[in-house]
Design an enzyme around this catalytic site. Structure first.
Site, mmCIF file in Angstrom:
data_model
loop_
_atom_site.group_PDB
_atom_site.id
_atom_site.type_symbol
_atom_site.label_atom_id
_atom_site.label_comp_id
_atom_site.label_asym_id
_atom_site.label_seq_id
_atom_site.Cartn_x
_atom_site.Cartn_y
_atom_site.Cartn_z
ATOM 1 N N ASP A 15 -1.823 -6.500 10.370
ATOM 2 C CA ASP A 15 -1.219 -5.332 9.857
ATOM 3 C C ASP A 15 0.053 -6.283 10.187
ATOM 4 O O ASP A 15 0.994 -6.575 10.715
ATOM 5 C CB ASP A 15 -1.383 -4.733 11.841
ATOM 6 C CG ASP A 15 -0.582 -3.510 10.969
ATOM 7 O OD1 ASP A 15 0.382 -3.075 10.655
ATOM 8 O OD2 ASP A 15 -0.477 -2.176 12.526
ATOM 9 N N HIS A 17 3.311 -3.772 9.540
ATOM 10 C CA HIS A 17 4.781 -2.822 10.210
ATOM 11 C C HIS A 17 5.563 -3.233 11.344
ATOM 12 O O HIS A 17 5.851 -3.811 12.129
ATOM 13 C CB HIS A 17 3.612 -1.297 10.569
ATOM 14 C CG HIS A 17 3.226 -0.738 9.387
ATOM 15 N ND1 HIS A 17 1.488 -0.784 9.870
ATOM 16 C CD2 HIS A 17 3.416 -0.118 8.923
ATOM 17 C CE1 HIS A 17 1.079 -0.278 8.738
ATOM 18 N NE2 HIS A 17 2.325 0.238 8.105
#
Lengths: 138, 470
Positions: A15, A17
């Site tokens: 991920d 983000h």
């Protein structure tokens, strides 16, 4: 002066983000925590190694891309192996794919050994008092 | 003429270099066989006579007489930390940067068996780290207790969690150890601070190790033994890269030093990603970074090199039957002073040197990993990106005395077939023909400008002929 409590912060798995992670780091620092932010694309081992070396009181895991269930499995067991089995581990974000009942999601993660599980849209102000309480701080 | 005499006490040879600081020239170089067992002065005096003889000097006044040493096994160090990728790695990097030979690395709580092993290894120094500042204390305190009870007189440098350092010092002192406390090698997670530990290692080297290695007799003739030889080479490389005052350096560079026991690689470069969209993970990289490959060497480690590379790989490079290569490697492994004498031995030596350089640089440089995410591929770099380094310098006997060193130096270069390995793509190759790097690292301590100018003058540019292979 009392020593600042240290917490490990990062985004697990593949991920990337980064923004929520920065906001959370800022909020934690402002309220007196020493934040060790290990950033995005982080493995379970990196979280745990960081916690051992810094003597952290809690690990805060973020996952926003839906694959958290896969990424988080076995994390508590690894912490036990590393000698920090009692450390607080929180997780928050978009923790599963698709629409599922929150109770169900929470249960998946508490069964994995996470101490607290937060749904999307949780604000730092909701987490901070609970973190202080769990760490035995006022 | 203002002369400096620069001496490198090696494990098999003593090398002397005489530099004229006013004219910025090398007056002469010489080397002679010498070991600590046979007496270090004998070899040194012979090399000095040869040097003065060939340069037409007779006991001229030397303004400086400095030495570095890797004699008697070099500066042997054991590093102890907590997590292998974190404080253990940080301690190891500090030690390598100080020019030490890291003979043992230990993580987590030391066991009785491990302490026994350390006693058997007989290190010259132990570097004890563990925990970030304010972080884990228990492990370093436990390890101090274990080391305090050790039956070995060895200085311990404490470079761990500052909140535990005083307690650790007290524990070790109670065990009768000579303890030095310095700044934490990893004050915060993934933040390196290795210079203070490097300095302390060097201080202990000067105070204690020089005498212990039988070099005190040499200090009656020369001014000082200043540092371990690898530290001198790193010193020279750093000066050459950065420049000094008005005198410009060469910019980012890599030095490859192939020896009988190890292959050292020094890189002087930040090593940040050179392409967009790449995230950099892992410990931050020091600008001046040294790695040592103990399994890649031409003589003492010939057998280990064969195992690391595989006989097929060597056979492919030198187009000789496998058993011939195995036989030669066995022979030179047990006779380290053997020099290649015929075409076959020369070919195998070349193939070994090429492979040592190839593998050592590959291990030193960074790598790119591709991670497939729901949003497409992500690229992660660990280690230094050295693709755009401007110069690669070759030193060490097998390169320096080679008629066509380009053949070996090719091993340092980027390989199209393996683009994830971030080796230099199109650097200018330089050869340390006169074998002066270590000497210039010593001279840099008193006259950096002369040292820098001499290196720029004497390092020789070479070009690789297209298509020429080993």
């Amino acid at each position: 002066m009392e020593q600042q409590p240290t917490v490990i912060l990062g985004v697990i798995g593949a991920d990337v983000h980064a923004i929520g992670n920065r906001i959370l780091a800022y909020a934690l620092e402002q309220s007196g925590f020493k934040v060790v932010n290990i950033g995005v694309l982080t493995s379970q081992e990196e979280f745990i190694n960081a916690a051992v070396e810094t003597g952290a009181g809690a690990i805060l895991v973020s996952s926003l891309y839906g694959h958290g269930e896969m990424d988080c499995r076995g994390m508590r067991e690894k912490a036990v192996e590393a000698g920090i089995g009692n450390i607080l581990i929180y997780v928050g974000g978009n923790l599963v794919i698709g629409k599922r009942e929150w109770n169900e999601v929470e249960k998946i993660y508490t069964n994995m050994g996470f101490d607290r599980v937060y749904p999307p849209g949780t604000l730092p102000d909701d987490v901070l008092p609970q973190l202080r309480q769990d760490l035995g701080l006022k | 003429m203002e002369l400096a005499l620069l001496i490198d006490f090696g494990s098999t040879y003593t090398k002397v270099t005489c530099a004229d600081m006013q004219n910025e020239t090398i007056v002469g170089t010489a080397r002679a066989f010498s070991t600590v067992e046979t007496g270090i002065m004998e070899g040194f005096l012979k090399a000095l006579r040869d040097l003065e003889g060939s340069a037409g000097l007779s006991s001229p006044p030397y303004k400086y007489k400095f030495a570095c040493s890797s004699a008697a096994g070099g500066l042997r160090l054991v590093a102890v930390g907590l997590i292998p990728d974190l404080t253990v790695e940080a301690a190891k990097r500090a030690a390598l940067g100080a020019g030490a030979r890291v003979i043992g690395v230990y993580a987590h709580e030391l066991t009785g068996a491990e302490v026994g092993k350390i006693e058997g290894q007989r290190p010259d120094i132990i570097l004890l780290a563990g925990g970030t500042d304010g972080g884990n204390k228990d492990v370093m305190i436990h390890n101090a207790g274990m080391l305090a009870g050790m039956h070995l007189e060895v200085p311990v440098i404490v470079a761990g969690n500052k909140s535990a350092a005083e307690q650790v010092k007290a524990i070790l002192e109670k065990g009768g150890k000579d303890v030095r406390v310095t700044a934490n090698v990893m004050p915060e997670l993934n933040v390196l601070n290795i210079d203070p530990a490097r300095e302390t290692i060097r201080e202990v080297f000067l105070e204690k190790i020089v005498a212990a290695k039988g070099l005190k007799t040499a200090e009656e003739y020369i001014d000082r033994v200043l540092m371990p030889t690898p530290a001198a080479v790193l010193n020279a490389a750093e000066l050459l890269a950065r420049g000094y005052g008005e005198e410009q350096g060469l910019g980012d560079l890599v030095v490859v030093d192939v020896g009988g026991a190890t292959t050292d690689v020094h890189s002087l470069a930040a090593g940040e990603p050179t392409k967009a969209g790449i995230s950099w993970k892992g410990l931050p990289e020091p600008f001046a970074k040294r790695t040592v490959e103990g399994d890649l060497g031409m003589r003492y480690s010939a057998q280990a090199l064969l195992e690391a590379a595989g006989v097929q790989r060597l056979a492919r490079i030198c187009r000789l039957p496998a058993d011939e290569i195995v036989g030669y490697v066995e022979k030179v492994g047990s006779n380290p002073d053997l020099l290649c004498s015929d075409d076959i031995s020369r070919t195998v030596d070349d193939a070994m040197a090429y492979t040592a350089v190839d593998l050592a640089v590959e291990r030193h440089v960074g790598k790119i990993d591709v991670i497939y995410t729901p949003f497409g591929a992500s690229y992660i770099q660990t280690g230094k990106d050295l693709t755009e380094v401007k110069y690669v310098i070759g030193t060490g006997g097998v390169i320096v005395f080679h008629p066509d060193p380009g053949l070996i130096m090719k091993g340092t270069l980027f390989d199209q077939a393996r683009p994830a390995v971030l080796k230099p793509i199109n650097p200018q190759l330089l050869i340390d023909r006169q074998y002066i790097m270590a000497g210039m690292g010593l001279l840099a301590e008193v006259d950096p400008v002369a040292s820098l100018r001499i290196m720029k003058k004497y390092l020789e540019e070479i070009h690789i002929e297209q298509g020429r292979m080993l």
